[in-house]
Design an enzyme around this catalytic site. Structure first.
Site, PDB file in Angstrom:
ATOM      1  N   LYS A  67       0.872  -1.181   0.000  1.00 31.51           N
ATOM      2  CA  LYS A  67       0.000   0.000   0.000  1.00 31.51           C
ATOM      3  C   LYS A  67       0.901   1.220   0.000  1.00 31.51           C
ATOM      4  O   LYS A  67       1.812   1.336   0.826  1.00 31.51           O
ATOM      5  CB  LYS A  67      -0.910   0.027   1.223  1.00 31.51           C
ATOM      6  CG  LYS A  67      -1.783   1.300   1.225  1.00 31.51           C
ATOM      7  CD  LYS A  67      -2.852   1.272   2.279  1.00 31.51           C
ATOM      8  CE  LYS A  67      -2.328   1.692   3.629  1.00 31.51           C
ATOM      9  NZ  LYS A  67      -3.406   1.874   4.606  1.00 31.51           N
ATOM     10  N   THR A 221      -1.446   5.718  16.859  1.00 33.18           N
ATOM     11  CA  THR A 221       0.021   5.820  16.790  1.00 33.18           C
ATOM     12  C   THR A 221       0.571   4.834  15.764  1.00 33.18           C
ATOM     13  O   THR A 221       0.597   3.630  15.994  1.00 33.18           O
ATOM     14  CB  THR A 221       0.628   5.573  18.186  1.00 33.18           C
ATOM     15  OG1 THR A 221       0.115   6.575  19.060  1.00 33.18           O
ATOM     16  CG2 THR A 221       2.144   5.666  18.141  1.00 33.18           C
ATOM     17  N   LYS A 226       4.743   9.609  17.587  1.00 32.00           N
ATOM     18  CA  LYS A 226       3.340   9.757  17.988  1.00 32.00           C
ATOM     19  C   LYS A 226       3.095   9.031  19.314  1.00 32.00           C
ATOM     20  O   LYS A 226       3.781   8.049  19.623  1.00 32.00           O
ATOM     21  CB  LYS A 226       2.414   9.171  16.931  1.00 32.00           C
ATOM     22  CG  LYS A 226       2.144  10.080  15.748  1.00 32.00           C
ATOM     23  CD  LYS A 226       1.248   9.316  14.798  1.00 32.00           C
ATOM     24  CE  LYS A 226       0.476  10.197  13.883  1.00 32.00           C
ATOM     25  NZ  LYS A 226      -0.395   9.370  13.020  1.00 32.00           N
ATOM     26  N   GLY A 292      -2.470  -1.134  17.916  1.00 27.05           N
ATOM     27  CA  GLY A 292      -2.786  -1.384  16.503  1.00 27.05           C
ATOM     28  C   GLY A 292      -1.986  -0.455  15.612  1.00 27.05           C
ATOM     29  O   GLY A 292      -2.357   0.694  15.384  1.00 27.05           O
TER      30      GLY A 292
END
Ligand code: NAD
Length: 321
Positions: A67, A221, A226, A292
């Site tokens: 991706k 995150t 982050k 995640g």
């Protein structure tokens, strides 16, 4: 080669099909049948954009590809989604490009499916209050997918930009659930399941605010630097993730590991719980946390499902390439 345009995807794939694809690929990762290649994600120094590639190979499903995409924070003002991405699938036997698939809706669906899989396998069965931190584009998908997993009777929420909270109220309304905007103390005290889905670079939720038995899915995150929750909260929880390598480098666990509060070895793959090789939640009082980070294999799994559906329904565009 097949093309499945972004605009056609909403009618092709459901949240349920996305859930099944993501649950299966997490299980394949934990069995060692599927693996992600290292992620590239860079601030490109233009338009405040973060751009990169997520890729991998699922030997069981024969999904190979990547991706390409990222996050353009100014897009909302142009009437566009902040996330822009495209999935490319390749034939695992020849290397030829098999399909190009719009990745925007798929990203939201596969991200929501990931936290939903974590709720299915880790949240207490008697969870009743869903707490949402974040009210951006992804938050509505997250709430809808979470609502499939437990019998929630209320949604409470907090957002850094309070003017965006109407998205949470509207989505809860769609689901027939009451919504209340609360401060973080109340959110931590009352929620049985908490989903964080923000672009924050500073901890929002503190360890002292979360009560025993809570399941937290940290979904925002996905980049170095982050952070959505205090590292002390990660240290206090039983920690699960989609992929350990990403969790410690670009995920929520990066901070707790760097601070020496948890060891990499204490982070478990959610796929192991799905496969039954890890027991998952140990007690009603345990705090479970799912980091995640978003893996390329999730994108390939949902994109491959979409290509099959699009070909079967005559929607995929075939081009000589
Ligand atoms: P969005 O731009 O629509 O919304 C951003 C959200 O973050 C809003 O709730 C906003 O109020 C909040 N926010 C912005 N600045 C903040 C700050 N300084 N402190 C706290 N909160 C702040 O974005 P979105 O599409 O909803 O995505 C949210 C996040 O999820 C992004 O950071 C994105 O990179 C991440 N994401 C992760 C995955 C994954 O697989 N883990 C997948 C997609 C998106």
């Amino acid at each position: 080669m097949w093309i499945v345009p972004e605009a056609k995807i909403a009618d092709l794939i459901t949240a349920e099909a996305s859930f099944a694809a993501v649950e299966a690929v997490f299980a394949a990762m934990a069995r060692g049948d599927a693996y992600n290649f290292p992620v590239i994600r860079e601030a490109i120094g233009h338009g405040d954009a973060l751009y990169g590639f997520k890729s991998g190979f699922d030997r069981a499903g024969l999904n190979l590809g990547l991706k390409s995409g990222g996050y353009w924070p100014g897009n909302a003002n142009k009437g566009l989604t902040n996330h822009q991405s495209t999935v490319f699938l390749f034939d695992a036997d020849t290397g030829q490009c098999r399909a190009v698939v719009g990745g925007n809706l798929l990203t939201a669906l596969r991200t929501a499916a990931a936290s939903s899989v974590s709720i299915k396998h880790l949240a207490r069965q008697d969870a009743r209050v869903l707490g949402m931190i974040g009210a951006g584009h992804q938050s509505a998908f997250q709430m809808r997918a979470a609502a499939q997993q437990r019998n929630f009777d209320k949604v409470i929420g907090w957002n850094y930009h309070p003017e965006m909270l109407s998205r949470l109220a509207d989505t809860a309304g769609e689901l027939g659930l009451p919504f209340e905007a609360v401060d973080l103390d109340r959110l931590g005290a009352e929620a049985d399941v908490i989903i964080s889905i923000t672009s924050s670079f500073d901890p929002i939720l503190k360890a002292s605010q979360v009560t025993p038995g809570t399941h937290i899915a940290c979904m925002g995150t996905d980049t170095k630097g982050k952070q959505e929750v205090e590292a002390e909260l990660v240290a206090k929880a039983s920690v699960f993730t989609d992929e350990v390598a990403q969790s410690v480098s670009i995920g929520e666990c990066q901070h707790a590991v760097a601070a020496g509060l948890i060891a990499e070895g204490a982070i478990n793959e959610l796929g192991a719980v799905i496969n039954g090789t890890h027991p998952g939640r140990g007690s009603q009082d345990e705090i479970t946390l799912f980091d995640g980070t978003g893996v390329g294999l999730q994108d390939l799994a949902v994109a491959a499902a979409v290509v099959d559906l699009a070909i079967a329904r005559g929607i995929a565009v075939e081009v000589d390439f």
